[in-house]
Enzyme design. Structure first.
Site, PDB file in Angstrom:
ATOM      1  N   SER A 143       0.826  -1.219   0.000  1.00 37.13           N
ATOM      2  CA  SER A 143       0.000   0.000   0.000  1.00 37.13           C
ATOM      3  C   SER A 143       0.850   1.254   0.000  1.00 37.13           C
ATOM      4  CB  SER A 143      -0.871   0.044   1.263  1.00 37.13           C
ATOM      5  OG  SER A 143      -1.704  -1.076   1.333  1.00 37.13           O
ATOM      6  N   HIS A 164      -0.854  -3.025  -7.432  1.00 35.65           N
ATOM      7  CA  HIS A 164      -1.585  -2.617  -6.234  1.00 35.65           C
ATOM      8  C   HIS A 164      -3.083  -2.798  -6.460  1.00 35.65           C
ATOM      9  CE1 HIS A 164      -2.982   0.631  -3.226  1.00 35.65           C
ATOM     10  NE2 HIS A 164      -2.718  -0.490  -2.584  1.00 35.65           N
ATOM     11  N   GLU A 176      -3.523  -0.517  -9.778  1.00 37.59           N
ATOM     12  CA  GLU A 176      -2.435   0.435 -10.016  1.00 37.59           C
ATOM     13  C   GLU A 176      -1.194  -0.360 -10.407  1.00 37.59           C
ATOM     14  OE1 GLU A 176      -2.367   2.538  -6.239  1.00 37.59           O
ATOM     15  OE2 GLU A 176      -3.432   4.235  -7.122  1.00 37.59           O
ATOM     16  N   ASN A 214      -3.905   5.882  -2.599  1.00 34.98           N
ATOM     17  CA  ASN A 214      -3.533   6.027  -1.186  1.00 34.98           C
ATOM     18  C   ASN A 214      -2.887   7.368  -0.878  1.00 34.98           C
ATOM     19  OD1 ASN A 214      -4.605   3.598  -0.551  1.00 34.98           O
ATOM     20  ND2 ASN A 214      -2.673   2.497  -0.392  1.00 34.98           N
TER      21      ASN A 214
HETATM   22  C1  LIG Z   1      -4.224   8.983  12.329  1.00 34.58           C
HETATM   23  C2  LIG Z   1      -4.299   7.504  12.148  1.00 34.58           C
HETATM   24  C3  LIG Z   1      -4.983   7.109  10.895  1.00 34.58           C
HETATM   25  C4  LIG Z   1      -4.719   5.704  10.609  1.00 34.58           C
HETATM   26  C5  LIG Z   1      -5.545   5.194   9.501  1.00 34.58           C
HETATM   27  C6  LIG Z   1      -4.760   5.002   8.269  1.00 34.58           C
HETATM   28  C7  LIG Z   1      -5.478   4.035   7.374  1.00 34.58           C
HETATM   29  C8  LIG Z   1      -4.751   3.826   6.109  1.00 34.58           C
HETATM   30  C9  LIG Z   1      -5.427   2.745   5.325  1.00 34.58           C
HETATM   31  C10 LIG Z   1      -4.957   2.813   3.900  1.00 34.58           C
HETATM   32  C11 LIG Z   1      -5.668   1.852   3.025  1.00 34.58           C
HETATM   33  C12 LIG Z   1      -4.788   0.762   2.566  1.00 34.58           C
HETATM   34  C13 LIG Z   1      -5.593  -0.083   1.619  1.00 34.58           C
HETATM   35  C14 LIG Z   1      -5.068   0.030   0.231  1.00 34.58           C
HETATM   36  O1  LIG Z   1      -3.870  -0.070  -0.005  1.00 34.58           O
HETATM   37  C15 LIG Z   1      -5.985   0.249  -0.925  1.00 34.58           C
HETATM   38  C16 LIG Z   1      -7.427  -0.114  -0.715  1.00 34.58           C
HETATM   39  O2  LIG Z   1      -7.885  -1.205  -0.898  1.00 34.58           O
HETATM   40  S1  LIG Z   1      -8.385   1.194  -0.148  1.00 34.58           S
HETATM   41  C17 LIG Z   1      -9.970   0.471   0.026  1.00 34.58           C
HETATM   42  C18 LIG Z   1     -10.698   0.395  -1.299  1.00 34.58           C
HETATM   43  N1  LIG Z   1     -12.021  -0.181  -1.087  1.00 34.58           N
HETATM   44  C19 LIG Z   1     -13.082   0.548  -0.756  1.00 34.58           C
HETATM   45  O3  LIG Z   1     -13.045   1.754  -0.687  1.00 34.58           O
HETATM   46  C20 LIG Z   1     -14.334  -0.252  -0.452  1.00 34.58           C
HETATM   47  C21 LIG Z   1     -15.515   0.655  -0.249  1.00 34.58           C
HETATM   48  N2  LIG Z   1     -16.700  -0.186   0.026  1.00 34.58           N
HETATM   49  C22 LIG Z   1     -17.434  -0.727  -0.984  1.00 34.58           C
HETATM   50  O4  LIG Z   1     -17.150  -0.611  -2.160  1.00 34.58           O
HETATM   51  C23 LIG Z   1     -18.635  -1.551  -0.556  1.00 34.58           C
HETATM   52  O5  LIG Z   1     -18.975  -1.182   0.771  1.00 34.58           O
HETATM   53  C24 LIG Z   1     -18.398  -3.088  -0.628  1.00 34.58           C
HETATM   54  C25 LIG Z   1     -18.251  -3.526  -2.069  1.00 34.58           C
HETATM   55  C26 LIG Z   1     -17.196  -3.476   0.183  1.00 34.58           C
HETATM   56  C27 LIG Z   1     -19.614  -3.784  -0.029  1.00 34.58           C
HETATM   57  O6  LIG Z   1     -20.737  -3.308  -0.758  1.00 34.58           O
HETATM   58  P1  LIG Z   1     -22.127  -3.146  -0.019  1.00 34.58           P
HETATM   59  O7  LIG Z   1     -23.132  -2.710  -0.996  1.00 34.58           O
HETATM   60  O8  LIG Z   1     -21.886  -2.279   1.155  1.00 34.58           O
HETATM   61  O9  LIG Z   1     -22.474  -4.585   0.512  1.00 34.58           O
HETATM   62  P2  LIG Z   1     -22.795  -5.916  -0.283  1.00 34.58           P
HETATM   63  O10 LIG Z   1     -22.326  -6.977   0.652  1.00 34.58           O
HETATM   64  O11 LIG Z   1     -24.201  -5.900  -0.762  1.00 34.58           O
HETATM   65  O12 LIG Z   1     -21.854  -6.002  -1.582  1.00 34.58           O
HETATM   66  C28 LIG Z   1     -22.183  -5.290  -2.764  1.00 34.58           C
HETATM   67  C29 LIG Z   1     -21.905  -6.181  -3.922  1.00 34.58           C
HETATM   68  O13 LIG Z   1     -20.517  -6.545  -3.963  1.00 34.58           O
HETATM   69  C30 LIG Z   1     -20.392  -7.965  -3.844  1.00 34.58           C
HETATM   70  N3  LIG Z   1     -19.350  -8.251  -2.876  1.00 34.58           N
HETATM   71  C31 LIG Z   1     -19.105  -7.575  -1.744  1.00 34.58           C
HETATM   72  N4  LIG Z   1     -18.048  -8.108  -1.125  1.00 34.58           N
HETATM   73  C32 LIG Z   1     -17.636  -9.164  -1.886  1.00 34.58           C
HETATM   74  C33 LIG Z   1     -16.590 -10.121  -1.781  1.00 34.58           C
HETATM   75  N5  LIG Z   1     -15.725 -10.087  -0.756  1.00 34.58           N
HETATM   76  N6  LIG Z   1     -16.460 -11.044  -2.750  1.00 34.58           N
HETATM   77  C34 LIG Z   1     -17.321 -11.068  -3.788  1.00 34.58           C
HETATM   78  N7  LIG Z   1     -18.338 -10.201  -3.974  1.00 34.58           N
HETATM   79  C35 LIG Z   1     -18.483  -9.263  -3.007  1.00 34.58           C
HETATM   80  C36 LIG Z   1     -21.706  -8.495  -3.352  1.00 34.58           C
HETATM   81  O14 LIG Z   1     -21.938  -9.757  -3.950  1.00 34.58           O
HETATM   82  C37 LIG Z   1     -22.676  -7.465  -3.804  1.00 34.58           C
HETATM   83  O15 LIG Z   1     -23.092  -7.778  -5.106  1.00 34.58           O
HETATM   84  P3  LIG Z   1     -24.655  -7.846  -5.407  1.00 34.58           P
HETATM   85  O16 LIG Z   1     -24.770  -7.599  -6.859  1.00 34.58           O
HETATM   86  O17 LIG Z   1     -25.299  -6.788  -4.526  1.00 34.58           O
HETATM   87  O18 LIG Z   1     -24.987  -9.241  -4.969  1.00 34.58           O
HETATM   88  N1  LIG Z   2      -5.945  -4.525   3.563  1.00 34.48           N
HETATM   89  C1  LIG Z   2      -6.140  -3.804   2.475  1.00 34.48           C
HETATM   90  O1  LIG Z   2      -7.244  -3.234   2.263  1.00 34.48           O
HETATM   91  C2  LIG Z   2      -5.058  -3.665   1.477  1.00 34.48           C
HETATM   92  C3  LIG Z   2      -3.754  -4.084   1.767  1.00 34.48           C
HETATM   93  N2  LIG Z   2      -2.781  -3.971   0.802  1.00 34.48           N
HETATM   94  C4  LIG Z   2      -1.419  -4.468   1.060  1.00 34.48           C
HETATM   95  O2  LIG Z   2      -1.417  -5.881   0.871  1.00 34.48           O
HETATM   96  C5  LIG Z   2      -0.496  -6.506   1.778  1.00 34.48           C
HETATM   97  C6  LIG Z   2      -1.263  -7.518   2.621  1.00 34.48           C
HETATM   98  O3  LIG Z   2      -2.259  -6.834   3.325  1.00 34.48           O
HETATM   99  P1  LIG Z   2      -3.478  -7.674   3.969  1.00 34.48           P
HETATM  100  O4  LIG Z   2      -3.882  -8.758   3.036  1.00 34.48           O
HETATM  101  O5  LIG Z   2      -4.489  -6.695   4.426  1.00 34.48           O
HETATM  102  O6  LIG Z   2      -2.751  -8.308   5.251  1.00 34.48           O
HETATM  103  P2  LIG Z   2      -3.207  -9.567   6.114  1.00 34.48           P
HETATM  104  O7  LIG Z   2      -2.652  -9.321   7.469  1.00 34.48           O
HETATM  105  O8  LIG Z   2      -4.655  -9.813   5.951  1.00 34.48           O
HETATM  106  O9  LIG Z   2      -2.445 -10.780   5.414  1.00 34.48           O
HETATM  107  C7  LIG Z   2      -1.041 -10.874   5.407  1.00 34.48           C
HETATM  108  C8  LIG Z   2      -0.716 -12.364   5.309  1.00 34.48           C
HETATM  109  O10 LIG Z   2       0.673 -12.512   5.043  1.00 34.48           O
HETATM  110  C9  LIG Z   2       1.136 -13.646   5.762  1.00 34.48           C
HETATM  111  N3  LIG Z   2       2.592 -13.523   5.886  1.00 34.48           N
HETATM  112  C10 LIG Z   2       3.282 -12.672   6.674  1.00 34.48           C
HETATM  113  N4  LIG Z   2       4.609 -12.845   6.490  1.00 34.48           N
HETATM  114  C11 LIG Z   2       4.750 -13.828   5.549  1.00 34.48           C
HETATM  115  C12 LIG Z   2       5.857 -14.456   4.915  1.00 34.48           C
HETATM  116  N5  LIG Z   2       7.113 -14.108   5.231  1.00 34.48           N
HETATM  117  N6  LIG Z   2       5.632 -15.402   3.987  1.00 34.48           N
HETATM  118  C13 LIG Z   2       4.365 -15.769   3.670  1.00 34.48           C
HETATM  119  N7  LIG Z   2       3.246 -15.221   4.237  1.00 34.48           N
HETATM  120  C14 LIG Z   2       3.455 -14.262   5.165  1.00 34.48           C
HETATM  121  C15 LIG Z   2       0.385 -13.599   7.080  1.00 34.48           C
HETATM  122  O11 LIG Z   2       0.356 -14.860   7.688  1.00 34.48           O
HETATM  123  C16 LIG Z   2      -1.004 -13.130   6.610  1.00 34.48           C
HETATM  124  O12 LIG Z   2      -1.848 -14.225   6.346  1.00 34.48           O
HETATM  125  C17 LIG Z   2       0.140  -5.369   2.569  1.00 34.48           C
HETATM  126  O13 LIG Z   2       1.326  -4.996   1.930  1.00 34.48           O
HETATM  127  C18 LIG Z   2      -0.913  -4.257   2.461  1.00 34.48           C
HETATM  128  O14 LIG Z   2      -0.357  -2.961   2.589  1.00 34.48           O
HETATM  129  C19 LIG Z   2      -3.031  -3.453  -0.456  1.00 34.48           C
HETATM  130  C20 LIG Z   2      -4.294  -3.044  -0.773  1.00 34.48           C
HETATM  131  C21 LIG Z   2      -5.384  -3.094   0.165  1.00 34.48           C
END
Ligand SMILES: CCCCCCCCCCCCCC(=O)CC(=O)SCCNC(=O)CCNC(=O)[C@H](O)C(C)(C)COP(=O)(O)OP(=O)(O)OC[C@H]1O[C@@H](n2cnc3c(N)ncnc32)[C@H](O)[C@@H]1OP(=O)(O)O
Ligand SMILES: NC(=O)C1=CN([C@@H]2O[C@H](COP(=O)(O)OP(=O)(O)OC[C@H]3O[C@@H](n4cnc5c(N)ncnc54)[C@H](O)[C@@H]3O)[C@@H](O)[C@H]2O)C=CC1
Length: 309
Positions: A143, A164, A176, A214
């Protein structure tokens, strides 16, 4: 003009050929992301080996994939034979292992999705570099960590990049595709072509902090936590406000719980170390306590919110 069209056609053909050459995919890490990437690769006909250091994590991943494929199958085919055929065929493409070195022996592409820790990622890739065939492309799903910092653990900088994905991988259309200066054109075209074969819409990214999404999303999520820490609103009201006021599908606190607070902490700690003077990246007392208490979000049953049934 015809000459340039010829070049464009040849480049497209090359990337398509290189992407088609990616049949055997090894996904290292079977957590939230690794299981999703492995699932989509299996669904799109690739031979997939999903690997984890933790056998329990592999078992949990198989259950998660089973449930997710069922949702995808129902969405694509409704109930009945076609749905069952899709599920069975997808699962037939998926193998699991806890032996990372053995799992890359015939890999065309290795996608790493392990813990967001540079040292652990470098140790893994260094180990795999000596085991994978010379042609194998290495990619990280990180990420926030610079791809170049991870790649320096290997001798294949020209065959290294970032792929990504977004959570949940079976649903989110974006991929990405990140290159470092040494990534060859052939590798980059093959990664983009594979992304399309995975059903994703690819965007091209340079190896800059947070790539595109991100870089914008993480500061927004950081600000949301600061706003609550200043006592200006509750997490629930912030989430409601962003869903109803900005049209987001999830508010920032729901999303942080969804992606995992441990991953969020890894990211903020890494960016604070790299940018110590940036106020926004200073550790969050609220997040520190939640993670210290094992409250990692949906994955642990509790984070900012409780998910216990
Ligand atoms: C100061 C401290 C701060 C600390 C905090 C710092 C945090 C930093 C975090 C950084 C992030 C790192 C992550 C990253 O690198 C990049 C990312 O991934 S960012 C996240 C991107 N994702 C989102 O933004 C998700 C947003 N949410 C949604 O899109 C929806 O809520 C979701 C699709 C998850 C669920 O939809 P919803 O309508 O709410 O519920 P449903 O359950 O009805 O699902 C809708 C639709 O989608 C299908 N579906 C849902 N989940 C799955 C699944 N896992 N597998 C398969 N299909 C799935 C479901 O079947 C539904 O389809 P229908 O047609 O409605 O049946
Ligand atoms: N959580 C998120 O929404 C997203 C996460 N990412 C990135 O993807 C990567 C994984 O994130 P998550 O799936 O959320 O983490 P997670 O904690 O769900 O899964 C990580 C997995 O890696 C395994 N693992 C750790 N060290 C290992 C090793 N040396 N060899 C083999 N397996 C090992 C752990 O057992 C665990 O099952 C991170 O780099 C994260 O930044 C990217 C996009 C979205």
């Amino acid at each position: 003009m015809a000459f340039f069209n010829h070049l464009a056609r040849r480049s497209f053909a090359q990337s398509a050929a290189m992407a088609n050459a990616i049949k055997n995919v090894t996904v290292i890490g079977s957590g939230l992301m690794g299981s999703g990437i492995a699932q989509v690769a299996a669904q799109t006909g690739h031979n997939v080996t999903m690997v984890d250091i933790d056998p329990v994590a592999v078992e949990k991943a198989q259950k998660r994939i089973g449930a997710s494929i069922a949702r995808v199958a129902k969405k694509k085919f409704g109930e009945g034979d076609d749905a069952a055929k899709f599920m069975n065929e997808s699962m037939s493409h998926l193998k699991t292992s806890t032996d990372a070195v053995a799992s890359v022996e015939s890999a065309d592409l290795v996608v790493e999705a392990i813990v967001e820790n540079l040292k652990v990622k470098k140790e893994l890739f260094s180990k795999l570099d000596g085991a994978a065939p010379a042609h194998t492309i290495f990619a990280s799903n990180t990420s926030s960590i610079p791809i170049a910092k991870i790649a320096e653990a290997t001798s294949r900088l020209d065959r290294f990049g970032g792929l990504h994905f977004f959570n949940p991988v079976p649903v989110m259309k974006l991929l990405e595709v990140v290159r470092i200066p040494e990534t060859s054109d052939g590798t980059y075209e093959a990664m983009k072509g594979w992304g399309k074969a995975m059903g994703k819409v690819t965007v091209e990214c340079k190896d800059t902090p947070g790539f595109i999404v991100n870089r914008l999303l993480v500061p927004y999520m950081f600000e949301a936590v600061r706003l609550v820490e200043r006592g200006e609103a509750s997490p629930r009201d912030v989430d409601t406000a962003m869903k109803l006021g900005a049209g987001h599908p999830m508010g920032p606190f729901e999303l942080m719980d969804y992606v995992g607070l441990d991953t969020g902490k890894f990211i903020i700690d890494g960016w604070h170390a790299d940018y110590p003077d940036e106020e926004i990246f200073k550790p969050s007392p609220m997040l520190e306590k939640l993670v210290a208490d094992g409250k990692l979000g949906v994955k642990s049953g509790e984070g900012f919110y409780s998910y216990k049934k």
